[in-house]
Design a protein around this motif. Structure first.
Motif, short mmCIF file in Angstrom:
data_model
loop_
_atom_site.label_atom_id
_atom_site.label_comp_id
_atom_site.label_asym_id
_atom_site.label_seq_id
_atom_site.Cartn_x
_atom_site.Cartn_y
_atom_site.Cartn_z
N HIS A 47 0.83 -1.20 0.00
CA HIS A 47 0.00 0.00 0.00
C HIS A 47 0.86 1.26 0.00
O HIS A 47 0.40 2.32 -0.39
N HIS A 51 1.48 3.04 -3.83
CA HIS A 51 0.44 4.00 -3.50
C HIS A 51 0.04 4.79 -4.74
O HIS A 51 0.89 5.30 -5.50
N PRO A 52 -1.26 4.92 -5.01
CA PRO A 52 -1.69 5.59 -6.25
C PRO A 52 -1.58 7.12 -6.20
O PRO A 52 -1.69 7.75 -7.26
N GLU A 53 -1.40 7.71 -5.03
CA GLU A 53 -1.40 9.17 -4.93
C GLU A 53 -0.04 9.74 -4.54
O GLU A 53 0.25 10.90 -4.84
N LEU A 54 0.77 8.99 -3.85
CA LEU A 54 2.07 9.50 -3.42
C LEU A 54 3.02 9.62 -4.60
O LEU A 54 2.98 8.83 -5.56
N SER A 55 3.88 10.61 -4.55
CA SER A 55 4.91 10.77 -5.56
C SER A 55 6.00 9.73 -5.36
O SER A 55 6.11 9.10 -4.30
N GLU A 96 3.59 14.92 2.18
CA GLU A 96 2.75 13.90 1.54
C GLU A 96 2.58 12.69 2.47
O GLU A 96 1.46 12.20 2.66
N THR A 99 0.28 13.58 5.26
CA THR A 99 -1.11 13.70 4.82
C THR A 99 -1.78 12.33 4.71
O THR A 99 -2.96 12.17 5.08
N HIS A 100 -1.03 11.33 4.21
CA HIS A 100 -1.61 10.01 4.00
C HIS A 100 -1.40 9.09 5.18
O HIS A 100 -1.68 7.88 5.08
N ARG A 128 -6.54 4.65 6.91
CA ARG A 128 -6.83 3.99 5.64
C ARG A 128 -7.42 2.60 5.83
O ARG A 128 -8.17 2.12 5.03
#
Length: 294
Positions: A47, A51-55, A96, A99-100, A128
């Protein structure tokens, strides 16, 4: 030119619906050559790594932080010294991860009073998924604090008591107040507040009542002052008014009243003017002659 190639497909074939990410020019994909780790490894969840959103920088930095021993510095300055990425990129990546849910950063005060930032790395973000208990429990909500500074008035220490005059006449108190107000002309440190002046005025009036001249009072209050700044000039003056209070003036018997001065009258015998009460009609000379006559 007009001949049509019948062997060419009429249009390009689309990728199969079950594999939409398959490249048009298939290269075979990644092949893993894995060897089982027995030492110096860390378990990191997909995960985070997928991760689909993290850089990419945030994913790599998160993996690096999770692999570090407890107590290793992970502040921006330490990470910038370790990697070639700049301060801004590392700071953005840390935000980032925070935030997640992969990082928690909070400011705490040490027993010595120093403010430090404590960073907690979580291998599973608490918001999450509901995972098994880990070393990173969900932090309790922080209580909201009113950051408006509340100025608490400091209690003012009362001045020492001063002598009191026997007869506090208004004119005497006014003279004492004027004397205290003029002390700042002799020493700027003796600038008194209205409250301190009102408290000290009876003490100065007691000196004046004991026949001390204003010059003597001023000299007693302003000479031999310490060289350092005066934190409480009113307390120093109150001490001097009490410690150096002069004694009462010596007793003086009341003076005898002056003799009565009668008005001028004319003698009924010789018509000369003389001073005597209204009951006397003759001057002393005529009274003496009258008493000598047989």
């Amino acid at each position: 030119m007009d001949t049509q190639n019948t062997s060419a497909p009429p249009r390009a074939r689309s990728a199969p619906a079950g594999n939409p990410t398959r490249s048009r020019h298939h290269t075979g994909g990644v092949i893993h050559d894995n060897t089982r780790h027995t030492t110096r490894f860390v378990v990191i969840g997909n995960h985070l790594t997928q991760h689909p959103e993290l850089s990419l920088l945030a994913i790599g930095l998160g993996c690096h932080i999770q692999s570090l021993p407890t107590g290793t510095p992970v502040d921006i300055k330490s990470l910038t010294a370790r990697f070639k990425e700049g301060t801004k990129r590392i700071a953005d990546a840390l935000r980032e991860l925070e935030t997640h849910g992969y990082l928690r950063r909070e400011r705490i005060r040490t027993p010595t009073g120093r403010i430090i930032t404590r960073t907690t790395s979580c291998n599973q973000p608490h918001h999450r998924r509901e995972a098994a208990p880990t070393d990173c429990p969900t932090p309790p909500p922080r209580p909201t604090r009113d950051r408006t500074p509340q100025l608490q008035p400091r209690p003012r220490k009362a001045l020492p008591a001063v002598p009191q005059p026997g007869h506090p006449a208004p004119a005497l108190l006014q003279q004492a107040t004027d004397l205290l107000a003029g002390l700042r002309r002799h020493d700027p440190r003796l600038l008194l507040s209205a409250t301190d002046t009102e408290h000290l005025a009876p003490g100065v009036a007691a000196w004046l009542e004991r026949e001390a001249t204003p010059t003597a009072v001023r000299h007693a209050l302003t000479t031999d002052l310490p060289d350092e700044p005066l934190r409480r000039p009113g307390a120093l003056l109150a001490h001097r008014l009490t410690a150096h209070l002069p004694p009462p003036p010596p007793f003086r018997a009341p003076a005898a009243p002056p003799p009565a001065r009668h008005g001028l009258r004319n003698c009924d015998g010789c018509d000369r003017a003389f001073r005597a009460p209204e009951t006397e009609t003759h001057c002393p000379t005529c009274r003496t002659a009258a008493s000598a006559t047989p």
